[in-house]
Design an enzyme around this catalytic site. Structure first.
Site, PDB file in Angstrom:
ATOM      1  N   MET A  81     -26.165  46.880 -43.804  1.00  0.00           N
ATOM      2  CA  MET A  81     -25.305  47.173 -44.945  1.00  0.00           C
ATOM      3  C   MET A  81     -23.819  47.028 -44.611  1.00  0.00           C
ATOM      4  O   MET A  81     -23.429  47.003 -43.449  1.00  0.00           O
ATOM      5  CB  MET A  81     -25.563  48.594 -45.445  1.00  0.00           C
ATOM      6  N   HIS A  82     -23.018  46.938 -45.656  1.00  0.00           N
ATOM      7  CA  HIS A  82     -21.560  47.115 -45.635  1.00  0.00           C
ATOM      8  C   HIS A  82     -20.750  45.966 -45.047  1.00  0.00           C
ATOM      9  O   HIS A  82     -19.547  45.886 -45.280  1.00  0.00           O
ATOM     10  CB  HIS A  82     -21.159  48.389 -44.879  1.00  0.00           C
ATOM     11  N   ASP A 239     -30.870  47.507 -45.892  1.00  0.00           N
ATOM     12  CA  ASP A 239     -31.897  47.839 -44.906  1.00  0.00           C
ATOM     13  C   ASP A 239     -32.513  49.210 -45.140  1.00  0.00           C
ATOM     14  O   ASP A 239     -33.734  49.377 -44.997  1.00  0.00           O
ATOM     15  CB  ASP A 239     -31.371  47.710 -43.477  1.00  0.00           C
TER      16      ASP A 239
END
Length: 499
Positions: A81-82, A239
């Protein structure tokens, strides 16, 4: 029999699974790629590595499986992520991706909080933390204005990978929720956030559901992997959302513990009603119109890996953990706080660092290993405590990741969490969740819940030991005091750390 592929684009490697219509994993393959640490606190990757290694893994998967490419109906993705990937108007990558575990953006987080105040939680349901995407965009705008000026769209890691396989640009809600740019409830990009921070909303890609088909494989990718160009490609999920799907966390009252590089405690949320006041994350699920709340320990499995590499490199991981079983709960008064790279929940603190407390001459390596395992689990327990204090019932937890491979650690989780801890029969985590999104998208099942009932089998259940529960409850109170006691010391040590 038809098959689908789940691609799990992790922080250090990509793993691909071939799954049939019964949920059986027919083949798997993985490839590693490097992290780039330009200086302390920086963590980047070259997005091209994701593409090349995924293509290679898919090629190996197809070749080793013996399954006809025409019987592989769909492919979907789970991703770290991110991470920020910026593309120019020609869809070329402008700079290395800035990853979730990069902590250079403390100043930008302050700017976001000051600019939005209480509106930040009202709109995005999450506080501004270094790992999120918006602070990274602001960092690039302020420190690399020439790169920001060239940007035409931003993507997250798996979305960039999917773009390279299909030629289509999209982002789905579970990953978009981790950017700090999404109105989580309304499921749209927030014009308010963009305007107050001076971010061009045109950088935000089109949004789709996790199970949405977004294209088929490009002919070039089909040739390189051995897959059919008719293979359907589905959006996938973050995820943790895919880990929840792959563990069957799709109904109210279900929770998950995932111990990988980082650690996660996740709880299914059926609506927006839960209000944790920003103490834990609140994201859109990979299941349509559902959500999940989540606490994060930044250095969970990483803490144990670090200890082994630093102090027990000549010992097999399994042997090192087995030795810890010879030490009774509480590690004879030795405590560890897993703040090797700062912490996320409940202490959003990029400066805090890890501690061993209570060392004496009688402690051996076995004590230290057990203390590290207990400290990681105590950190995760802090998230469970937040859920319980908010009125949620936490009595059964599905455990996945590295922490689910050790009977010792599974029992430790049951004792520290004071909950039934369930080990899955064939735990594949986010990769299985991605495959399930493809199976659902292909129409094999009427719902993700129906898919989970067919694909996911429970193996063992670990029940809390009352004597250990009592001992750990007492020790947990000591553990919680360590952060406040060591924070001032760690803040004073910041200038002495490598630049």
């Amino acid at each position: 029999m038809k098959h689908v592929i789940g691609v799990d684009l992790g922080t250090s490697s990509v793993k691909v699974l071939l799954v049939d219509q019964t949920g059986r994993v027919r083949a798997e393959a993985s490839e590693d790629y490097p992290l780039i640490h330009l200086k302390a606190g920086y963590s980047e990757q070259n997005p091209e590595d994701w593409v090349q290694k995924t293509v290679l893994a898919l090629k190996k998967l197809v070749a080793s499986s013996g399954v006809s490419p025409d019987d592989i109906e769909g492919i979907s993705f789970s991703g770290q992520m991110h991470g920020l990937v910026l593309l120019d108007e020609n869809r070329n990558v402008i700079r290395n991706a800035i990853l979730w575990n990069d902590v250079r953006t403390t100043a930008q987080c302050r700017q976001i909080t000051e600019a939005l105040g209480e509106r930040l939680l009202a709109v995005t349901r999450n506080p501004a933390l270094e790992g999120f995407t918006l602070p990274k965009i602001l960092w690039v705008k302020q420190h690399e204005p020439e790169n920001y000026a060239r940007a035409s769209v931003f993507l997250l890691p798996k979305d960039y990978l999917r773009y390279r396989l299909t030629g289509q640009i999209h982002m789905e809600y579970s990953d978009a929720a981790g950017t700090l740019l999404l109105e989580v409830g309304a499921k749209r990009w927030s014009r308010e956030v963009c305007e107050k921070l001076g971010v061009d909303i045109g950088l935000c890609p089109p949004l789709v559901e996790s199970h949405a088909q977004v294209g088929t494989l490009l002919p070039k990718i089909a040739r390189e992997t051995g897959l059919s160009p008719n293979t359907k490609v589905f959006a996938g999920g973050a995820d943790n959302a895919c880990g929840a799907i792959g563990s069957g966390i799709l109904r109210e009252g279900e929770g998950m513990c995932s111990i990988g590089t980082s650690g996660v405690i996740l709880s299914y949320e059926n609506s927006l009603e839960a209000d944790y006041k920003g103490k834990v994350h609140f994201f859109n699920h990979g299941k349509e119109n559902a959500f999940y709340s989540m606490g994060v320990t930044l250095a969970a499995g990483y803490s144990l890996s670090w200890f082994r590499q630093t102090f027990a490199a000549d010992q097999r991981f399994e042997d090192m953990v087995a030795g810890a079983a010879e030490v009774k709960p509480g590690a004879d008064g030795l405590l560890f706080t897993p703040y090797l790279v700062g912490e996320r929940t409940p202490h959003a603190d990029a400066n805090i660092r890890a501690s061993f407390i209570g060392m004496d001459g009688a402690h051996t390596k076995k004590h230290f290993v057990r203390a590290v395992m207990e400290g990681i689990t105590f950190s995760l327990q802090e998230s469970i405590e937040i859920f319980r204090q908010a009125g949620k019932t936490v009595d059964t937890i599905i455990s996945i990741g590295g922490g689910a491979k050790s009977p010792l650690w599974l029992q430790m989780q049951a004792d520290i969490f004071n909950a039934e801890v369930v080990q899955l029969e064939n735990e594949q985590g986010p990769g299985m969740g991605a495959a399930m999104l493809a199976a659902y998208g292909c129409g094999w099942f009427a719902s993700l819940e129906e898919c989970a009932d067919a694909f996911i089998k429970r193996a063992s259940t670990y029940s809390p030991n009352p004597e250990n529960v009592k001992r750990y409850e007492e020790l947990f109170q000591v553990y919680k005091s360590v952060y406040a006691q060591t924070k001032p010391l760690n803040d004073r040590l910041v200038p002495f750390r490598p630049a």
